[in-house]
Design a protein around this motif. Structure first.
Motif, mmCIF file in Angstrom:
data_model
loop_
_atom_site.group_PDB
_atom_site.id
_atom_site.type_symbol
_atom_site.label_atom_id
_atom_site.label_comp_id
_atom_site.label_asym_id
_atom_site.label_seq_id
_atom_site.Cartn_x
_atom_site.Cartn_y
_atom_site.Cartn_z
ATOM 1 N N VAL A 30 1.002 -1.311 0.488
ATOM 2 C CA VAL A 30 0.281 -0.128 0.327
ATOM 3 C C VAL A 30 0.601 1.206 -0.008
ATOM 4 O O VAL A 30 1.936 1.261 0.772
ATOM 5 N N CYS A 77 -2.818 8.249 -5.916
ATOM 6 C CA CYS A 77 -2.929 6.741 -5.379
ATOM 7 C C CYS A 77 -4.287 6.708 -6.403
ATOM 8 O O CYS A 77 -4.063 5.585 -7.450
ATOM 9 N N HIS A 96 -4.863 2.640 -6.990
ATOM 10 C CA HIS A 96 -4.186 2.229 -5.972
ATOM 11 C C HIS A 96 -5.850 2.321 -4.984
ATOM 12 O O HIS A 96 -6.440 3.457 -5.114
ATOM 13 N N LYS A 97 -6.060 1.317 -3.899
ATOM 14 C CA LYS A 97 -7.101 1.423 -3.286
ATOM 15 C C LYS A 97 -6.837 1.769 -2.108
ATOM 16 O O LYS A 97 -8.315 2.248 -0.922
ATOM 17 N N GLU A 98 -5.884 3.018 -1.640
ATOM 18 C CA GLU A 98 -5.700 2.754 -0.340
ATOM 19 C C GLU A 98 -4.823 3.985 -0.176
ATOM 20 O O GLU A 98 -3.544 3.163 -0.622
ATOM 21 N N ARG A 119 -4.705 4.134 7.984
ATOM 22 C CA ARG A 119 -4.770 3.780 6.439
ATOM 23 C C ARG A 119 -6.586 5.025 6.044
ATOM 24 O O ARG A 119 -7.313 4.506 7.374
ATOM 25 N N LYS A 124 -9.004 4.590 3.073
ATOM 26 C CA LYS A 124 -9.628 3.433 1.225
ATOM 27 C C LYS A 124 -10.020 4.461 1.018
ATOM 28 O O LYS A 124 -10.515 5.772 0.736
#
Length: 79
Positions: free
Chosen positions: A4, A32, A37-39, A75, A77
């Motif tokens: 990530v 991102c 990218h998802k996270e 984190r 999302k």
């Protein structure tokens, strides 16, 4: 080396309060997303209340984990 993407920024006291961190977070988030990218993740010292507040306002949540240096892992999302 992270699966990530990891966000990192240092804002000096002389530049604090000018929106630089939020601008950097917005850029990193948009980059991102544009790159699939998802996270997004970051680490922050547990005593850095101002940074934690900014990150939480921006949608990051404590992941329940700590880095090897004792920093809290957050984190966000992106999907």
């Amino acid at each position: 080396g992270y699966v990530v993407p990891a966000f990192g920024v240092y804002i000096s006291q002389a530049c604090a309060g000018q929106g630089i961190a939020k601008t950097a977070l917005e850029f990193a988030t948009n980059w991102c997303r544009a790159n699939g990218h998802k996270e997004l993740m970051l680490t922050v010292h547990p005593k850095h209340a101002v940074a934690i507040h900014v990150y939480e306002q921006y949608g990051f949540a404590f992941a329940g984990a700590f880095s090897s240096r004792g920093h809290r892992v957050y984190r966000k999302k992106l999907a």
